[in-house]
Scaffold this motif. Structure first.
Motif, PDB file in Angstrom:
ATOM      1  N   ALA A  94      -0.926   3.569   0.779  1.00  4.42           N
ATOM      2  CA  ALA A  94      -0.072   2.519   0.241  1.00  4.42           C
ATOM      3  C   ALA A  94      -0.516   1.148   0.726  1.00  4.42           C
ATOM      4  CB  ALA A  94       1.382   2.762   0.646  1.00  4.42           C
ATOM      5  N   ARG A  95      -0.418   0.187  -0.165  1.00  5.64           N
ATOM      6  CA  ARG A  95      -0.563  -1.203   0.237  1.00  5.64           C
ATOM      7  C   ARG A  95       0.738  -1.611   0.888  1.00  5.64           C
ATOM      8  NH1 ARG A  95      -2.523  -6.212  -3.411  1.00  5.64           N
ATOM      9  NH2 ARG A  95      -1.206  -5.419  -5.094  1.00  5.64           N
ATOM     10  N   VAL A  96       0.661  -2.299   2.012  1.00  2.00           N
ATOM     11  CA  VAL A  96       1.887  -2.775   2.666  1.00  2.00           C
ATOM     12  C   VAL A  96       1.737  -4.258   2.989  1.00  2.00           C
ATOM     13  CG1 VAL A  96       1.083  -1.844   4.883  1.00  2.00           C
ATOM     14  CG2 VAL A  96       3.469  -2.408   4.618  1.00  2.00           C
ATOM     15  N   ASP A 153      -1.214   6.800   4.762  1.00  2.00           N
ATOM     16  CA  ASP A 153      -2.184   5.786   5.192  1.00  2.00           C
ATOM     17  C   ASP A 153      -1.805   4.431   4.611  1.00  2.00           C
ATOM     18  OD1 ASP A 153      -3.651   7.693   6.454  1.00  2.00           O
ATOM     19  OD2 ASP A 153      -5.313   7.713   5.037  1.00  2.00           O
ATOM     20  N   THR A 154      -1.968   3.375   5.391  1.00  2.12           N
ATOM     21  CA  THR A 154      -1.623   2.048   4.867  1.00  2.12           C
ATOM     22  C   THR A 154      -2.769   1.065   5.043  1.00  2.12           C
ATOM     23  OG1 THR A 154      -0.664   1.528   7.014  1.00  2.12           O
ATOM     24  CG2 THR A 154       0.862   2.153   5.271  1.00  2.12           C
ATOM     25  N   CYS A 165      -2.981  -3.212   4.958  1.00  2.00           N
ATOM     26  CA  CYS A 165      -2.222  -4.456   4.849  1.00  2.00           C
ATOM     27  C   CYS A 165      -3.199  -5.598   4.580  1.00  2.00           C
ATOM     28  CB  CYS A 165      -1.440  -4.700   6.136  1.00  2.00           C
ATOM     29  SG  CYS A 165      -0.559  -6.268   6.134  1.00  2.00           S
ATOM     30  N   ASN A 196       6.409   0.745  -3.049  1.00  3.47           N
ATOM     31  CA  ASN A 196       5.292   1.517  -2.503  1.00  3.47           C
ATOM     32  C   ASN A 196       5.775   2.569  -1.510  1.00  3.47           C
ATOM     33  OD1 ASN A 196       3.557  -0.007  -4.027  1.00  3.47           O
ATOM     34  ND2 ASN A 196       2.960  -1.380  -2.357  1.00  3.47           N
ATOM     35  N   LEU A 197       6.723   2.176  -0.670  1.00  7.62           N
ATOM     36  CA  LEU A 197       7.234   3.113   0.331  1.00  7.62           C
ATOM     37  C   LEU A 197       7.935   4.293  -0.337  1.00  7.62           C
ATOM     38  CD1 LEU A 197       7.746   3.953   3.253  1.00  7.62           C
ATOM     39  CD2 LEU A 197       9.730   2.452   3.297  1.00  7.62           C
ATOM     40  N   ASP A 214       6.809  -3.794  -1.381  1.00  5.03           N
ATOM     41  CA  ASP A 214       6.747  -2.835  -0.279  1.00  5.03           C
ATOM     42  C   ASP A 214       7.751  -1.691  -0.465  1.00  5.03           C
ATOM     43  OD1 ASP A 214       4.644  -3.903   1.126  1.00  5.03           O
ATOM     44  OD2 ASP A 214       5.860  -4.843   2.689  1.00  5.03           O
ATOM     45  N   GLU A 272       4.296  -0.801   8.979  1.00  7.55           N
ATOM     46  CA  GLU A 272       3.212   0.186   9.030  1.00  7.55           C
ATOM     47  C   GLU A 272       3.576   1.418   9.866  1.00  7.55           C
ATOM     48  OE1 GLU A 272      -1.061  -1.478   8.149  1.00  7.55           O
ATOM     49  OE2 GLU A 272      -0.135  -2.761   9.668  1.00  7.55           O
ATOM     50  N   TYR A 330       5.402   4.064   7.796  1.00  5.89           N
ATOM     51  CA  TYR A 330       4.493   4.834   6.935  1.00  5.89           C
ATOM     52  C   TYR A 330       3.734   5.874   7.754  1.00  5.89           C
ATOM     53  CZ  TYR A 330       4.928   1.457   3.059  1.00  5.89           C
ATOM     54  OH  TYR A 330       5.374   0.679   2.036  1.00  5.89           O
TER      55      TYR A 330
END
Lengths: 146, 146
Positions: free
Chosen positions: B101-103, B118-119, B121, B83-84, B80, B109, B112
């Motif tokens: 991003a994948r979270v 955009d996320t 999960c 990605n952040l 995370d 969330e 972000y």
């Protein structure tokens, strides 16, 4: 649906603990099994189920959880092999009516289907959502510019 | 949507490689970045994009991938924090129009969203699907018995 089922959840990571909290709160009897006792910290204070610390691939541990009496078993560990083994034992030996498993490798889904095990592949689901978001985002931007 | 976008994908694991293969096949220019060169083996033989071996949290590496020219950047690593950081650099410094991003931790969330990222999960998505499957499976069985 009735909410007084006995539900066994193997793996108490983010997914397992989320399901355990939710299903317990909904009135089901829930037992969670994990090799790592610290994962039980993710269970909410109102979680009213049982915690079993042990390796669910060991038949003795599965019996201790009374998985053979479960209405539903959900295998949520991070290991496809563990999930497949536990789900198979639950379905074939314990005759658990509804068995679900998280599967990371989409190629394995056919094997589970043959065994009567429902699967959910987070990677496939996430991939579809990302592709949709990329398509939508692009469309929105084009729309905004025109 | 137009399929001639320049898309940077950070992380070439199961999710990243799946997206890279799909988006490249659809006619986009794709660049994938990963610290582990062996992950590029998951790219399909018809993948026509670029591979960059390096740490995407290093500005020099991100510049090498021409992420500053990207129409879309997708951060798909298992971390995370990575990605952040990458998504933030892409959005704020490189002004990439669409950053996803994948979270893993749903609590993040909101952060972000504030940054215009955009996320998705996978854990939250999978949890919803499992709960739905448990509800449906129970309903089906009750239906079958009555």
């Amino acid at each position: 649906m009735k909410n007084n089922r006995f539900i066994a959840i193997v793996g108490c990571g983010r997914l397992g603990s989320h399901l355990a909290n939710h299903l317990s709160r909904a009135g089901n009897s829930v037992v969670v099994i994990d090799m790592d006792e610290s994962t039980f910290n993710d269970l909410s204070p109102d979680f009213s189920g049982f915690r079993v610390h042990g390796d669910a691939t060991q038949m003795a541990v599965l019996k201790e959880t009374k998985a053979n009496k479960a209405d539903v078993l959900i295998a949520t560990t991070h290991e496809d092999n563990v999930n497949l083994m536990v789900a198979q034992v639950a379905r074939r030996i314990f005759n658990v009516p509804h068995v679900l498993a998280r599967v990371f490798d989409p190629k394995r889904e056919a094997v589970y289907a043959q065994l009567g095990i429902d699967t959910i592949c987070p990677t496939s689901v996430a991939a579809k959502m990302f592709l949709q978001a990329v398509a939508n985002g692009t469309a929105e931007r084009e729309g905004a510019q025109s």
